[in-house]
Scaffold this active site. Structure first.
Site, PDB file in Angstrom:
ATOM      1  N   SER A  63      40.356  39.267  39.961  1.00  0.00           N
ATOM      2  CA  SER A  63      40.364  38.342  38.827  1.00  0.00           C
ATOM      3  C   SER A  63      39.854  38.925  37.527  1.00  0.00           C
ATOM      4  CB  SER A  63      39.557  37.079  39.172  1.00  0.00           C
ATOM      5  OG  SER A  63      40.304  36.239  40.018  1.00  0.00           O
ATOM      6  N   LYS A 121      33.255  33.310  31.135  1.00  0.00           N
ATOM      7  CA  LYS A 121      34.158  32.506  31.964  1.00  0.00           C
ATOM      8  C   LYS A 121      33.467  31.217  32.406  1.00  0.00           C
ATOM      9  CE  LYS A 121      37.043  33.277  36.146  1.00  0.00           C
ATOM     10  NZ  LYS A 121      37.314  34.244  37.239  1.00  0.00           N
ATOM     11  N   SER A 128      41.892  35.312  37.707  1.00  0.00           N
ATOM     12  CA  SER A 128      41.525  34.013  37.196  1.00  0.00           C
ATOM     13  C   SER A 128      40.697  34.071  35.921  1.00  0.00           C
ATOM     14  CB  SER A 128      40.745  33.246  38.266  1.00  0.00           C
ATOM     15  OG  SER A 128      39.535  33.915  38.558  1.00  0.00           O
TER      16      SER A 128
END
Lengths: 402, 402
Positions: B143, B42, B119
């Site tokens: 997330s 990420k 996310s």
């Protein structure tokens, strides 16, 4: 509960425990279980209408009065306790000594020629001198536990995040806690009953000594606390440091330092505060910690925490010396102080790295100076620890080992 | 372990999982247990020599390349894994939806007309599409867990602080974790074996369903997951929210928001970044959280955490729906999204408030869309949770309840 002190009774002014200026007092806002008890609050914790001074004149000068009191203070006032003052702290909580270049060193009533321990120095001294019945401090790397040991008090560091840090000057947030001192276990536990979240019944049903933690203490302390362990019925020992206590201390120093600089660095850079000669280099060091340092030590913190959690399984309490020595002489030199920190921070990091609760109990005296014994429990077992300490403190005061 | 995907195989470019620009790749630095496996990271996690973009062009523009990689990334490369790319994230981790106004919405391969969840959206989609074998995300309020549920993956959120957050953009530090996704439990566990600290043997030996968590899920999800509980042999139920799930969510919203503003407010104020219309109001709201809000909710967090810890005693694992619904349609309106958050954040706050590990397992499909079942264990029991999940995932794939 008995709030009577067995120690000499002083006044806050006599011993330099309170911050300069007229005493900050507040009546209870309701009646409750702490009716009739008085307390003081470390000057890192907000009181509505007053500037939280943080033990540093530049911090005081550059901050506005708190709009509201920290929730912990509000809870104590609503439980019937009376606030008697704000207490001196090491500058922004940075030190285990209790020596403040601006506001002086609060007097350790048990041994006035020695330091009281810090950073919750004034809170410990005010309780030890009988000025108040209990006092709030903060504990990041031992700032309640060490002065409790040095001043002959019961001291409690709760599970990390069990008590809100709202309204408390941040220092190293992943280690910061609010803790407190009392002269007797009943008062210590009564405060916990007000501040701690409710929890399901749990018990610390077995005590295990950490052998390599005892090995860090002065020989006479280790011997005294070994006897204390016999009184408590401790039969088992384990090692926790895997031969490397310095790693636990260094891991703490680095991760704490990085958090300190992150929290306070912007203010320090902008304000250029005058720190005492004993504190300035400590803050300067935190600015030099690198990302590589944090990357190295961060994963080890997880490994240390994992090991402590495993040792605490099934209702086990871990027994360690609270501090490696009695209170240092005020005139102790840098080398002696350094050796103290090296050992003390390894001891305090056991609960610190993993956020476990720890209680320090008075366990005797050496050369007239108090010595504390600590018990660490699993996270969330704060009430069990305070409950268990009622028995343990009785057992410790028996004359002979059972 | 099998790394073969049972899902359609796409490319990162096809599904918009990777950040714009040439792929960021890196060969393993040593051979190890992850030999032959590929992964993605990420874009909130540092890779040496690359700017961590944080899902926002102004963040990318105002930051320098990372000097070193996050320790978690270094550990994976040293264990034999090959890095294949950096993945799209919701802006600075703020959202559970996976919709990024600047870089697009990564495609959920299981249901392309629905959001992937966020996310850690790109990481989830890259794994679900078979582009990589596993991927790192971050999980503050769900997330990793929510996109795992929406994309039919195994997802893991570790014990808070068990895995170092060095080299990760901070969001709400007292809730932040690094987590990861895989298509099979063997890969999920193998990654944990590399990243997690060693721990003493422990077992999750009993599963208990949280009844009032199931009550927050859509009826069809609750029914499907009730059947899943039967397959897992779950016999007992408890309530955790004391009738007030909204308090758990609001407590999270306030405390998380205060931390977010503290971490990111100075940069937002100085930079005035362009945020997407879905994100800008969220950051603006964090600026409006007051000290009084924090003072009110802080102590309640401790109370909630205490309750969760008590429920997890003696090797208990707590079973909940990972998310209250299947992935929302991309065209879902504000009201539907709001209702989703209200329930989702209560569910994710159970592990979040107290820093416990949580695993999400694929448990079936409704209208062709994946549904995840979660198990929460006591802090430090990460490896036990991953071990136990090998059996649970087998049991979940049996056709009939036992």
């Amino acid at each position: 509960m008995s709030a009577a002190s067995t120690l000499g009774r002083g006044t806050a002014a006599d011993i330099g425990a309170f911050v300069p200026g007229p005493p900050v007092t507040q009546e209870p806002t309701a009646a409750g279980p702490l009716n009739g008890l008085t307390f003081a609050v470390k000057d890192l914790i907000d009181l509505a209408g007053h500037i939280t001074g943080g033990g540093n004149p530049d911090w005081l000068r550059t901050h506005a009065p708190a709009v509201r009191s920290a929730p912990a203070v509000e809870q104590l006032l609503a439980a019937g306790a009376t606030l008697r003052g704000k207490t001196v702290t090491d500058e922004l909580a940075f030190s285990l000594e209790g020596v403040n270049a601006h506001y002086g060193t609060p007097m350790n009533p048990c041994c006035p020629d020695r330091i009281p321990g810090g950073s919750s120095s004034g809170s410990a001294c005010a309780v030890a001198a009988g000025v108040v019945d209990f006092a709030l401090g903060t504990d990041t790397g031992g700032s309640v536990r060490v002065p409790a040991s040095f001043c002959g008090l019961f001291g409690f560091r709760p599970t990390h995040n069990a008590i809100s840090l709202a309204g408390v000057v941040p220092f190293a947030p992943s280690y910061d806690t609010i803790g407190w001192f009392a002269r007797d276990i009943a008062t210590l536990a009564a405060v916990g009953d007000v501040l701690l979240p409710q929890a399901a019944p749990a018990r610390v049903n077995r005590l295990v000594a950490i052998r390599d933690a005892f090995a860090l203490a002065d020989a006479r302390i280790a011997a005294m606390l070994h006897d204390a362990c016999l009184k408590l019925g401790v039969r088992d020992e384990i090692d926790i440091f895997d031969g490397r206590p310095d790693d636990w201390r260094e891991c703490y120093r680095v991760l704490q330092g990085a958090e300190i600089w992150r929290e306070l660095g912007p203010w320090i850079t902008a304000t250029k505060p005058a720190f005492g000669d004993n504190i300035a280099p400590r803050f300067a060091d935190t600015a030099d910690i690198t990302e590589a340092d944090v990357a190295h030590w961060g994963p080890l913190r997880g490994a240390f925490a994992s090991r402590v959690r495993a040792a605490l399984a099934d209702g086990t309490g871990l027994v360690i010396p609270t501090a490696p020595s009695i209170a240092l002489h005020k005139a102790a030199g840098g080398e002696e102080i350094g050796a103290f920190y090296q050992r003390a921070l390894a001891l305090t990091s056991i609960a610190g790295h993993t956020g476990q609760p720890q209680i320090s109990l008075p366990a005797g005296r050496i050369d007239g100076c108090p010595v504390g014994l600590s018990i660490i429990a699993a996270a969330g077992c704060d009430r069990s620890l305070l409950d268990g300490a009622r028995d343990w403190s009785l057992q410790l005061t028996t004359k002979t080992a059972t």
